[in-house]
Design a protein around this motif. Structure first.
Motif, PDB file in Angstrom:
ATOM      1  N   ARG A 141      38.535  41.025  26.618  1.00  0.00           N
ATOM      2  CA  ARG A 141      38.165  41.495  27.845  1.00  0.00           C
ATOM      3  C   ARG A 141      37.968  42.810  28.012  1.00  0.00           C
ATOM      4  O   ARG A 141      37.159  43.537  28.487  1.00  0.00           O
ATOM      5  CB  ARG A 141      39.401  41.017  29.117  1.00  0.00           C
TER       6      ARG A 141
ATOM      7  N   VAL B  29      39.472  47.263  37.154  1.00  0.00           N
ATOM      8  CA  VAL B  29      39.717  45.689  37.460  1.00  0.00           C
ATOM      9  C   VAL B  29      41.111  45.569  37.717  1.00  0.00           C
ATOM     10  O   VAL B  29      42.062  46.483  37.496  1.00  0.00           O
ATOM     11  CB  VAL B  29      39.406  44.996  36.059  1.00  0.00           C
ATOM     12  N   SER B  30      41.397  44.362  38.247  1.00  0.00           N
ATOM     13  CA  SER B  30      42.892  44.012  38.509  1.00  0.00           C
ATOM     14  C   SER B  30      43.465  43.550  37.147  1.00  0.00           C
ATOM     15  O   SER B  30      42.939  43.128  36.110  1.00  0.00           O
ATOM     16  CB  SER B  30      42.718  42.597  39.397  1.00  0.00           C
TER      17      SER B  30
ATOM     18  N   ARG C  59      45.597  41.270  36.961  1.00  0.00           N
ATOM     19  CA  ARG C  59      45.520  39.656  36.699  1.00  0.00           C
ATOM     20  C   ARG C  59      44.471  39.342  35.977  1.00  0.00           C
ATOM     21  O   ARG C  59      44.366  38.522  35.047  1.00  0.00           O
ATOM     22  CB  ARG C  59      45.443  39.043  38.075  1.00  0.00           C
ATOM     23  N   TRP C  60      43.127  40.217  36.294  1.00  0.00           N
ATOM     24  CA  TRP C  60      41.958  39.698  35.416  1.00  0.00           C
ATOM     25  C   TRP C  60      41.924  40.046  34.252  1.00  0.00           C
ATOM     26  O   TRP C  60      41.631  39.333  33.142  1.00  0.00           O
ATOM     27  CB  TRP C  60      40.582  40.449  36.220  1.00  0.00           C
TER      28      TRP C  60
ATOM     29  N   GLY D 204      42.343  36.833  32.768  1.00  0.00           N
ATOM     30  CA  GLY D 204      40.562  36.344  33.009  1.00  0.00           C
ATOM     31  C   GLY D 204      40.257  35.625  34.260  1.00  0.00           C
ATOM     32  O   GLY D 204      39.276  35.258  34.599  1.00  0.00           O
TER      33      GLY D 204
ATOM     34  N   PRO E 233      39.742  35.503  38.179  1.00  0.00           N
ATOM     35  CA  PRO E 233      38.968  36.268  39.316  1.00  0.00           C
ATOM     36  C   PRO E 233      39.636  37.274  40.024  1.00  0.00           C
ATOM     37  O   PRO E 233      40.911  36.998  40.252  1.00  0.00           O
ATOM     38  CB  PRO E 233      38.325  35.288  40.131  1.00  0.00           C
ATOM     39  N   THR E 234      39.114  38.351  40.225  1.00  0.00           N
ATOM     40  CA  THR E 234      39.842  39.572  41.033  1.00  0.00           C
ATOM     41  C   THR E 234      39.815  39.085  42.607  1.00  0.00           C
ATOM     42  O   THR E 234      40.607  39.828  43.516  1.00  0.00           O
ATOM     43  CB  THR E 234      38.999  40.836  40.837  1.00  0.00           C
TER      44      THR E 234
END
Length: 84
Positions: A17, A68-69, A71-72, A76, A78-79
């Motif tokens: 990522r 980006v978050s 979490r993402w 992976g 979704p934000t």
């Protein structure tokens, strides 16, 4: 591209990522490192060796630097969740 999946027995999904962010934005590991407040060698090591020993604080800095978050970056996921 820094990651060479053909040369690795296991490709770290977080490193993939991060590499996709570099590719998408046309950044080098150095550019991301400056945005994240980390050394460029740190980013390069993550891309080469994965994130097995990378802490949450480092991942948070990378996520913030890339916009980006966390979490993402970690899952992976979704934000945001879009509802219709």
């Amino acid at each position: 591209m820094c990651i060479e999946p053909g040369n690795l027995s296991f490709v770290d999904p977080i490193a993939l990522r991060i590499q996709s962010l570099l590719d998408e934005h046309g950044w080098t590991p150095y550019e991301l490192s400056k945005r994240a407040g980390l050394s460029d060698s740190h980013i390069t090591l993550i891309l080469r060796r994965g994130t097995k020993r990378v802490g949450r604080a480092t991942l948070s800095k990378i996520a913030a630097g890339a916009g980006v978050s966390l979490r993402w970056l970690r899952r992976g996921a979704p934000t945001c969740v879009c509802r219709r």
